[in-house]
Design a protein around this motif. Structure first.
Motif, PDB file in Angstrom:
ATOM      1  N   THR A   1      15.754 103.827 -22.877  1.00 31.93           N
ATOM      2  CA  THR A   1      16.896 104.632 -23.260  1.00 31.93           C
ATOM      3  C   THR A   1      16.403 106.008 -23.897  1.00 31.93           C
ATOM      4  O   THR A   1      17.242 106.945 -23.396  1.00 31.93           O
ATOM      5  CB  THR A   1      17.241 103.770 -24.688  1.00 31.93           C
ATOM      6  OG1 THR A   1      17.662 102.629 -24.424  1.00 31.93           O
ATOM      7  CG2 THR A   1      18.323 104.658 -25.276  1.00 31.93           C
ATOM      8  N   ALA A   2      14.965 105.972 -24.181  1.00 32.07           N
ATOM      9  CA  ALA A   2      14.728 107.263 -24.613  1.00 32.07           C
ATOM     10  C   ALA A   2      14.730 108.371 -23.297  1.00 32.07           C
ATOM     11  O   ALA A   2      15.310 109.659 -23.350  1.00 32.07           O
ATOM     12  CB  ALA A   2      13.277 107.335 -25.250  1.00 32.07           C
ATOM     13  N   ARG A   3      14.332 107.809 -22.191  1.00 36.42           N
ATOM     14  CA  ARG A   3      14.154 108.533 -20.908  1.00 36.42           C
ATOM     15  C   ARG A   3      15.439 109.096 -20.790  1.00 36.42           C
ATOM     16  O   ARG A   3      15.815 110.076 -20.273  1.00 36.42           O
ATOM     17  CB  ARG A   3      13.443 107.651 -19.958  1.00 36.42           C
ATOM     18  CG  ARG A   3      13.399 108.560 -18.827  1.00 36.42           C
ATOM     19  CD  ARG A   3      12.758 107.555 -17.527  1.00 36.42           C
ATOM     20  NE  ARG A   3      11.437 107.385 -17.654  1.00 36.42           N
ATOM     21  CZ  ARG A   3      11.050 106.115 -17.925  1.00 36.42           C
ATOM     22  NH1 ARG A   3      11.714 105.003 -17.801  1.00 36.42           N
ATOM     23  NH2 ARG A   3       9.635 105.736 -18.275  1.00 36.42           N
ATOM     24  N   LEU A   4      16.605 107.982 -20.687  1.00 41.31           N
ATOM     25  CA  LEU A   4      17.899 108.362 -20.506  1.00 41.31           C
ATOM     26  C   LEU A   4      18.396 109.292 -21.203  1.00 41.31           C
ATOM     27  O   LEU A   4      19.313 110.160 -20.844  1.00 41.31           O
ATOM     28  CB  LEU A   4      18.885 106.931 -20.543  1.00 41.31           C
ATOM     29  CG  LEU A   4      18.875 105.937 -19.443  1.00 41.31           C
ATOM     30  CD1 LEU A   4      19.832 105.070 -19.661  1.00 41.31           C
ATOM     31  CD2 LEU A   4      19.462 106.806 -17.956  1.00 41.31           C
ATOM     32  N   MET A   5      18.098 109.498 -22.555  1.00 43.20           N
ATOM     33  CA  MET A   5      18.722 110.339 -23.527  1.00 43.20           C
ATOM     34  C   MET A   5      17.923 111.762 -23.428  1.00 43.20           C
ATOM     35  O   MET A   5      18.040 112.700 -24.014  1.00 43.20           O
ATOM     36  CB  MET A   5      18.510 109.968 -24.785  1.00 43.20           C
ATOM     37  CG  MET A   5      19.483 108.854 -25.091  1.00 43.20           C
ATOM     38  SD  MET A   5      19.458 108.214 -26.571  1.00 43.20           S
ATOM     39  CE  MET A   5      20.045 109.704 -27.657  1.00 43.20           C
ATOM     40  N   GLY A   6      16.906 111.831 -22.478  1.00 44.91           N
ATOM     41  CA  GLY A   6      16.430 113.312 -21.986  1.00 44.91           C
ATOM     42  C   GLY A   6      14.870 113.420 -22.756  1.00 44.91           C
ATOM     43  O   GLY A   6      14.485 114.678 -22.764  1.00 44.91           O
ATOM     44  N   VAL A   7      14.235 112.509 -23.316  1.00 47.41           N
ATOM     45  CA  VAL A   7      12.908 112.626 -23.896  1.00 47.41           C
ATOM     46  C   VAL A   7      12.068 112.479 -22.553  1.00 47.41           C
ATOM     47  O   VAL A   7      11.922 111.629 -21.662  1.00 47.41           O
ATOM     48  CB  VAL A   7      12.657 111.412 -24.591  1.00 47.41           C
ATOM     49  CG1 VAL A   7      11.236 111.387 -25.113  1.00 47.41           C
ATOM     50  CG2 VAL A   7      13.678 111.344 -25.925  1.00 47.41           C
TER      51      VAL A   7
ATOM     52  N   GLY B   1       9.272 104.775 -29.791  1.00 48.69           N
ATOM     53  CA  GLY B   1       9.017 103.344 -30.183  1.00 48.69           C
ATOM     54  C   GLY B   1      10.259 102.571 -30.442  1.00 48.69           C
ATOM     55  O   GLY B   1      10.256 101.197 -30.503  1.00 48.69           O
ATOM     56  N   GLY B   2      11.550 103.213 -30.380  1.00 49.40           N
ATOM     57  CA  GLY B   2      12.885 102.519 -30.462  1.00 49.40           C
ATOM     58  C   GLY B   2      13.019 101.898 -29.032  1.00 49.40           C
ATOM     59  O   GLY B   2      13.373 100.535 -28.947  1.00 49.40           O
ATOM     60  N   ASP B   3      13.118 102.502 -27.883  1.00 57.59           N
ATOM     61  CA  ASP B   3      13.255 102.037 -26.636  1.00 57.59           C
ATOM     62  C   ASP B   3      12.923 102.985 -25.627  1.00 57.59           C
ATOM     63  O   ASP B   3      13.600 104.110 -25.571  1.00 57.59           O
ATOM     64  CB  ASP B   3      14.747 101.518 -26.593  1.00 57.59           C
ATOM     65  CG  ASP B   3      14.871 100.707 -25.267  1.00 57.59           C
ATOM     66  OD1 ASP B   3      14.268 100.913 -24.429  1.00 57.59           O
ATOM     67  OD2 ASP B   3      16.023  99.913 -24.977  1.00 57.59           O
TER      68      ASP B   3
ATOM     69  N   PHE C   1      20.011 114.838 -15.690  1.00 52.14           N
ATOM     70  CA  PHE C   1      20.162 116.025 -16.623  1.00 52.14           C
ATOM     71  C   PHE C   1      20.880 116.771 -15.970  1.00 52.14           C
ATOM     72  O   PHE C   1      21.751 117.890 -16.695  1.00 52.14           O
ATOM     73  CB  PHE C   1      18.744 116.294 -16.873  1.00 52.14           C
ATOM     74  CG  PHE C   1      18.135 115.133 -17.602  1.00 52.14           C
ATOM     75  CD1 PHE C   1      18.530 114.509 -18.780  1.00 52.14           C
ATOM     76  CD2 PHE C   1      17.029 114.406 -17.148  1.00 52.14           C
ATOM     77  CE1 PHE C   1      18.089 113.612 -19.199  1.00 52.14           C
ATOM     78  CE2 PHE C   1      16.576 113.378 -17.605  1.00 52.14           C
ATOM     79  CZ  PHE C   1      17.058 112.840 -18.671  1.00 52.14           C
TER      80      PHE C   1
ATOM     81  N   ASN D   1      10.786 112.600 -30.859  1.00 47.42           N
ATOM     82  CA  ASN D   1      10.403 111.619 -29.642  1.00 47.42           C
ATOM     83  C   ASN D   1       9.661 110.652 -29.894  1.00 47.42           C
ATOM     84  O   ASN D   1       9.804 109.711 -29.223  1.00 47.42           O
ATOM     85  CB  ASN D   1       9.745 112.726 -28.462  1.00 47.42           C
ATOM     86  CG  ASN D   1      10.850 113.751 -28.020  1.00 47.42           C
ATOM     87  OD1 ASN D   1      12.222 113.722 -28.491  1.00 47.42           O
ATOM     88  ND2 ASN D   1      10.456 114.720 -27.343  1.00 47.42           N
TER      89      ASN D   1
ATOM     90  N   ASN E   1      16.834 102.537 -33.756  1.00 46.24           N
ATOM     91  CA  ASN E   1      16.161 103.064 -34.879  1.00 46.24           C
ATOM     92  C   ASN E   1      15.838 104.537 -35.449  1.00 46.24           C
ATOM     93  O   ASN E   1      15.717 104.838 -36.447  1.00 46.24           O
ATOM     94  CB  ASN E   1      14.585 102.627 -34.760  1.00 46.24           C
ATOM     95  CG  ASN E   1      14.161 103.522 -33.566  1.00 46.24           C
ATOM     96  OD1 ASN E   1      14.904 103.836 -32.480  1.00 46.24           O
ATOM     97  ND2 ASN E   1      12.987 103.962 -33.408  1.00 46.24           N
TER      98      ASN E   1
ATOM     99  N   LEU F   1      19.276 105.121 -29.576  1.00 47.29           N
ATOM    100  CA  LEU F   1      18.276 104.409 -29.928  1.00 47.29           C
ATOM    101  C   LEU F   1      18.607 103.841 -31.423  1.00 47.29           C
ATOM    102  O   LEU F   1      19.140 104.859 -32.447  1.00 47.29           O
ATOM    103  CB  LEU F   1      17.154 105.549 -30.025  1.00 47.29           C
ATOM    104  CG  LEU F   1      16.433 105.959 -28.869  1.00 47.29           C
ATOM    105  CD1 LEU F   1      15.896 107.312 -28.960  1.00 47.29           C
ATOM    106  CD2 LEU F   1      15.581 104.881 -28.288  1.00 47.29           C
TER     107      LEU F   1
ATOM    108  N   ALA G   1      11.521 107.959 -30.848  1.00 56.98           N
ATOM    109  CA  ALA G   1      12.450 107.524 -29.898  1.00 56.98           C
ATOM    110  C   ALA G   1      11.735 106.446 -28.866  1.00 56.98           C
ATOM    111  O   ALA G   1      12.497 105.358 -28.733  1.00 56.98           O
ATOM    112  CB  ALA G   1      13.121 108.707 -29.080  1.00 56.98           C
TER     113      ALA G   1
END
Lengths: 328, 507
Positions: free
Chosen positions: A198-204, A193-195, B78, A188, B97, B95, A191
């Protein structure tokens, strides 16, 4: 080789080359004594740099850690001087305080949507100020338990001593590497640090992760403060000024991208070793001013900034080539 | 019509309103298992509102959503995922990276004693992707793969997470033909597996290629649902627009020629590694089309001419006199204008108002020491908002709040305000709705009549055919052929693009 390993490889290469140069001039530098001292002398910086690595990997920054180290050392000295509490209890309380402090900064960053730079800058002044409130003097720590802790060491082959705090440094790095690469929390962090969007959209869970990252940084800054207290056997509110910047430098020299999302905790370890090596060389040489450490670190930082730009440029070109391969 | 089986998803009289606007008005929609259902409509028709109600991003005002007959009410993405509804967007929402495997398993990595089983995760990812015909190294970062592969990975993740319904929101917008085919093969395979797939796109060809049924929305209302096999293209466009659109399939105006004299002339103009030297003459009032695949050198041609990437060979002339063209400033001074392809990153300044965006290039040409008087700015902005029919409530509205078509028109207005003699348009109709397409085409024709020289790059071949006096075909970073007059039709262009890389005499 995958491009994400490139900065790490460069760091290791620089370290090996530098060590070889030192060895050529001073053969005695390649001994477990030197290595043992290097670990002991840089233990507090290394521990705080692990926390900084997580923060920078997530795309943030934590300017408060130097002040938190000073606060912790003063807190321990003042409490030990004025109460009969056992140091272990004082350590636990100190860690609780600094972890909560870090968590609070993380919460402010996430829920108030403030830039980490500003929030931790405020934290920096706050922690330093609290240290001054506790005491403006340098307070020596005199406690039999400190002597016991300092007497612990493992005699390495060759006569070098791996002290308790040196060992703690290694342990913290080992745990840090596990957390970064083998836990969901670590994934996470990358994730974020990546974006972050997007991380939030992916469930982080962005909020929980952010609070966790700064809490971890606070915890490690507190631990670093304890190590600093053991190392100097004193608490002084003007100590550890600028340590946060040294930690950031070690992280960047270790190959972590300042924009976040790419890097390794192990790289930070090598970064710490490189900085320690320069200091050791200056001590061996005897004629150089210690400012040379700063100069070399400055140069290295520039080298790494260029290296990172170069890698980004290369990978962008590779992606472009990939597209053309498809297009035509 | 209705099959006896229960539909996978049925939406009944869904209504959603925003302050001041009814975005969805009693819309019905059904999705069967094992079908690809295209959702069409102009911008503002209510497509994305419908999707967002299904995925929980919006809460509906009224109406029922039934999943396999059971009422559902997803409150966020979700929850929708847990119900079996997954979404893939135009911009890959992964992502870059992280490794491919991490992207597939983020948040649900296999763990033992709190530690992620990396090897198990990678093996799982490898197995998962092999079902999509992808045999790639899952331990590499996502960014080392092409957009098409990333898109497939996004689909794989969405299907793996949800598994019943897959919503594809313009997944092919940034892919070239070969990549689109790759994605479509996977969509067909998923249809075979019994998923219900909702497919949103601007490309009518793709709609007919892949969908089983088509639902058209207009102004928040359901226009109708048809079997793809039973509907003609022209009927579909009529449903979408609500009126006959004569421009959609305009035939090339036979043998039209521009009689103007040569305005700009490029000789052996090129840049090593970007575009091979080319010769190009453009007359006044002439529209020259540029056709080619993505990465063939069509955008590069424009960039070299405009000086975004300065040329390193050849020379340029304007009305017979030598022209120095080594940077955008020089190009603007020489009467050139350039609307780049990716307006989001290269063109619009989203936070500036419509007015500020329109006067930007004109102001840049005057230099910052001589600001345009406010009153003059307002006049210019109003003139173009009126002339190009830019739909905005207010000229001071930030440009990012406008729809794609209107943003495109604002950029056009920016260059038109400088009175360009030679305007380069790169994909002027990309990502905007069909109605706006027709308006842009009309605008191009009007500019020609006004004597402006145009170089138009487009992957919409019908459009190129409609407005171009000549078409240049670009392939492998070379200008390979030029079509004029009667030769200009889509078949010839496609043939020229697809021709073997061997040197040929297509003239």
């Amino acid at each position: 080789m995958k491009s994400r390993y490139l900065p790490l490889a460069a760091t290791i290469l620089i370290f090996v080359l530098a060590y070889a140069l030192c060895y050529a001039q001073f053969p005695s530098m390649l001994s477990t004594r030197v290595i043992g001292n290097l670990l002991t002398d840089n233990a507090f910086l290394g521990i705080v740099a692990v926390g900084m690595t997580f923060v920078i990997l997530s795309g943030g920054i934590d300017l408060s850690v130097g002040s938190v180290i000073a606060f912790t050392s003063v807190f321990i000295a003042v409490v030990l001087a004025n109460t009969g509490l056992h140091p272990l209890i004082v350590f636990a309380v100190a860690l609780l305080i600094t972890t909560a402090f870090g968590a609070a900064m993380g919460a402010a960053i996430h829920y108030l949507e403030m830039p980490p730079f500003i929030v931790t800058l405020a934290g920096m002044f706050l922690a330093r100020g609290m240290a001054f409130v506790l005491s403006i003097d340098s307070i020596p720590v005199m406690h039999p338990f400190y002597d016991t802790l300092q007497s612990f060491y493992w005699r390495m082959p060759g006569g070098g001593r791996l002290t308790l705090i040196g060992g703690l440094l290694l342990l913290v790095f080992a745990i840090g590497i596990l957390i970064a690469h083998r836990t969901r929390f670590g994934a996470n962090v990358y994730a974020l640090g990546g974006d972050a969007a997007t991380a939030r959209l992916m469930g982080v869970s962005v909020g929980r992760t952010t609070v966790g990252i700064y809490a971890l940084s606070g915890l490690l800054a507190g631990l670093s403060g304890i190590v600093f207290s053991l190392y100097t056997t004193a608490g002084y509110s003007l100590s550890a000024v600028g340590v946060e910047l040294d930690a950031i430098a070690a992280v960047v020299i270790g190959g972590t991208l300042l924009t976040g999302g790419s890097g390794f905790v192990a790289g930070t370890f090598v970064g710490i070793l490189i900085m320690g090596l320069i200091q050791t060389y200056i001590i061996f040489d005897g004629t150089l001013s210690s400012w040379w450490t700063k100069i070399v670190v400055g140069v290295l930082l520039f080298v790494f900034i260029f290296l990172q730009k170069g890698i980004l440029w290369l990978s962008a070109r590779k992606t472009a080539a990939l597209h053309h391969a498809h297009g035509s | 019509m209705e099959k006896p089986q229960e539909p996978l998803l049925s939406v009944a009289s869904l209504t959603k309103s925003f302050p001041g606007a009814l975005a969805l008005d009693g819309v019905d929609f059904t999705l069967r298992a094992g079908e690809v259902h295209a959702l069409l409509g102009e911008n503002g028709a209510g497509k994305s509102t419908l999707i967002k109600c299904l995925t929980g991003a919006y809460r509906r005002d009224s109406g029922d959503i039934r999943l396999s007959g059971n009422l559902v009410d997803p409150r966020d993405t979700f929850e929708a995922q847990a119900l079996g509804i997954g979404t893939v967007y135009q911009e890959v929402n992964l992502l870059p990276n992280l490794t491919v495997a991490q992207n597939l398993y983020l948040g649900r990595q296999p763990t033992r004693f709190g530690m992620v089983g990396t090897r198990r995760m990678n093996a799982g990812a490898q197995a998962l992707l092999s079902r999509y015909g992808l045999d790639i190294d899952v331990t590499r970062e996502l960014s080392s793969y092409s957009v098409a592969v990333q898109q497939i990975i996004a689909i794989a993740r969405a299907v793996d997470l949800s598994g019943k319904i897959l919503i594809l929101d313009e997944p092919t917008a940034s892919l070239d033909a070969q990549e689109v085919r790759m994605v479509f093969d996977i969509v067909r395979a998923l249809r075979e597996r019994g998923l219900g797939i909702i497919f949103i796109t601007h490309f009518l060809n793709q709609v007919f290629e892949i969908s089983d049924r088509i639902t058209v929305l207009r102004n928040g209302r359901l226009v109708g649902t048809r079997d793809a096999a039973d509907i003609e293209r022209i009927d579909l466009v009529t449903m979408m627009l609500g009126h006959e659109l004569s421009q959609e399939t305009v035939a090339h105006k036979a043998a039209r020629k521009s009689e103007g004299e040569v305005a700009y002339c490029f000789r052996d103009f090129g840049r090593a590694g970007t575009i091979e030297p080319f010769n190009l003459e453009i007359r006044r009032g002439e529209a020259v089309g540029v056709a080619g695949l993505l990465g063939s050198g069509r955008t590069e041609t424009a960039e070299v001419i405009f000086g975004v990437r300065p040329h390193d060979s050849g020379n340029a002339e304007k009305d017979g006199s030598q022209l120095e063209l080594n940077g955008p400033r020089k190009a603007i001074a020489a009467g050139l204008g350039f609307c780049p392809e990716d307006r989001k990153t290269d063109g619009i300044v989203g936070d500036l108002s419509v007015r500020e965006n329109i006067v930007l290039a004109l102001q840049a040409r005057r230099g910052w020491s001589r600001p345009l008087p406010r009153q003059e700015q307002i006049e210019i902005a109003d003139r173009f908002i009126d002339a190009l029919d830019i739909r905005t409530t207010d000229r001071e509205k930030p440009l990012r709040l406008l729809s794609g078509g209107n943003q495109q028109k604002a950029i056009l207005a920016r260059w038109l305000a400088t009175n360009p003699e030679f305007l380069i348009l790169d994909e002027p109709t990309r990502g905007i709705d069909v109605g706006a397409h027709a308006e842009i085409i009309r605008l191009i024709e009007r500019l020609c009549e006004d004597g402006v020289s145009l170089l138009v790059i487009s992957s919409e071949l019908e459009e190129l055919v409609a407005y171009s006096h000549r078409v240049i075909v670009v392939r492998d970073r070379q200008h390979v052929s030029e079509l004029t007059g009667e030769e200009i039709n889509t078949d010839n262009i496609v043939r020229a693009i697809a021709a073997d890389s061997q040197p040929e005499q297509a003239r």
